[in-house]
Design a protein around this motif. Sequence first.
Motif, PDB file in Angstrom:
ATOM      1  N   ILE A   9      45.209  42.076  28.809  1.00 35.51           N
ATOM      2  CA  ILE A   9      44.090  42.566  29.631  1.00 35.51           C
ATOM      3  C   ILE A   9      44.243  44.059  29.887  1.00 35.51           C
ATOM      4  O   ILE A   9      43.292  44.835  29.722  1.00 35.51           O
ATOM      5  N   GLY A  10      45.439  44.476  30.283  1.00 33.38           N
ATOM      6  CA  GLY A  10      45.684  45.895  30.543  1.00 33.38           C
ATOM      7  C   GLY A  10      45.462  46.750  29.310  1.00 33.38           C
ATOM      8  O   GLY A  10      44.866  47.834  29.385  1.00 33.38           O
ATOM      9  N   ALA A  11      45.912  46.271  28.160  1.00 34.30           N
ATOM     10  CA  ALA A  11      45.733  47.019  26.912  1.00 34.30           C
ATOM     11  C   ALA A  11      44.249  47.164  26.574  1.00 34.30           C
ATOM     12  O   ALA A  11      43.794  48.245  26.171  1.00 34.30           O
ATOM     13  N   GLY A 158      41.548  46.202  37.597  1.00 37.73           N
ATOM     14  CA  GLY A 158      40.943  45.478  36.478  1.00 37.73           C
ATOM     15  C   GLY A 158      41.772  44.279  36.047  1.00 37.73           C
ATOM     16  O   GLY A 158      41.235  43.207  35.764  1.00 37.73           O
ATOM     17  N   ILE A 159      43.094  44.466  35.994  1.00 38.25           N
ATOM     18  CA  ILE A 159      43.969  43.347  35.622  1.00 38.25           C
ATOM     19  C   ILE A 159      43.866  42.246  36.667  1.00 38.25           C
ATOM     20  O   ILE A 159      43.709  41.068  36.318  1.00 38.25           O
ATOM     21  N   ASP A 160      43.929  42.617  37.938  1.00 42.07           N
ATOM     22  CA  ASP A 160      43.804  41.622  39.005  1.00 42.07           C
ATOM     23  C   ASP A 160      42.473  40.870  38.932  1.00 42.07           C
ATOM     24  O   ASP A 160      42.426  39.657  39.081  1.00 42.07           O
ATOM     25  N   GLU A 161      41.392  41.605  38.695  1.00 42.19           N
ATOM     26  CA  GLU A 161      40.060  40.988  38.656  1.00 42.19           C
ATOM     27  C   GLU A 161      39.904  40.041  37.480  1.00 42.19           C
ATOM     28  O   GLU A 161      39.282  38.987  37.600  1.00 42.19           O
ATOM     29  N   GLN A 162      40.458  40.391  36.327  1.00 44.94           N
ATOM     30  CA  GLN A 162      40.225  39.609  35.117  1.00 44.94           C
ATOM     31  C   GLN A 162      41.272  38.536  34.854  1.00 44.94           C
ATOM     32  O   GLN A 162      41.029  37.602  34.088  1.00 44.94           O
ATOM     33  N   PHE A 163      42.425  38.652  35.479  1.00 48.17           N
ATOM     34  CA  PHE A 163      43.539  37.779  35.132  1.00 48.17           C
ATOM     35  C   PHE A 163      43.228  36.293  35.303  1.00 48.17           C
ATOM     36  O   PHE A 163      43.463  35.496  34.405  1.00 48.17           O
ATOM     37  N   GLU A 164      42.715  35.913  36.450  1.00 50.25           N
ATOM     38  CA  GLU A 164      42.481  34.482  36.687  1.00 50.25           C
ATOM     39  C   GLU A 164      41.482  33.886  35.706  1.00 50.25           C
ATOM     40  O   GLU A 164      41.671  32.770  35.230  1.00 50.25           O
ATOM     41  N   ALA A 165      40.421  34.628  35.393  1.00 48.01           N
ATOM     42  CA  ALA A 165      39.425  34.119  34.443  1.00 48.01           C
ATOM     43  C   ALA A 165      40.036  33.946  33.057  1.00 48.01           C
ATOM     44  O   ALA A 165      39.796  32.929  32.388  1.00 48.01           O
TER      45      ALA A 165
END
Length: 173
Positions: A9-11, A158-165
């Motif tokens: 996700i971060g990349a 962004g990582i926090d927001e997208q991680f769970e999905a």
Amino acid sequence: WKHSLACGIGARLIALERRLPKADRLFVAGLLHDMGRLVLYLESPKVAMSVFELYRKERILLREAEARVLGYDHQNIAEALLRSWKYPPTLVLTVAHHHQPTGCEAARVEAAVIHVADHLVNAMRMGSSGERFVPPLNPQAWATLGLTPGVIESGVSGIDEQFEAVQEMFLGQ
């Protein structure tokens, strides 16, 4: 899994920030960047135990312990495996050089993206591939990407927001 997903996700977020073409390819590289460790743990558990014993005893980075015990590290294992599976050369080189991104001109930008994402995710303590220390950030990788300090804040968010999905999509959790 958490570390690999977060790094992917971060990349991807860094690639989008830099407007690099085909940002999803860097998500894949982030997912695969530490696969050499998984191979080592699964295929050679006794050797992996020796690596961890040295790592704990001398309080060094895990990849340094790998190199001292094996003569190579998880990047080399992943490179050999990805080459044998005939993955695209740029992906192979990106994974093979994520700790030394300036050591590979052919995939310098891509390896720098994974290097910075891996550093960020380690600092966030998003999962682990066994490493308890935050590996040092290579300033040349940062400069190669031309990033500003604001990328750290937006990257973390962004990582926090997208991680769970993303975790739910891949792991059903």
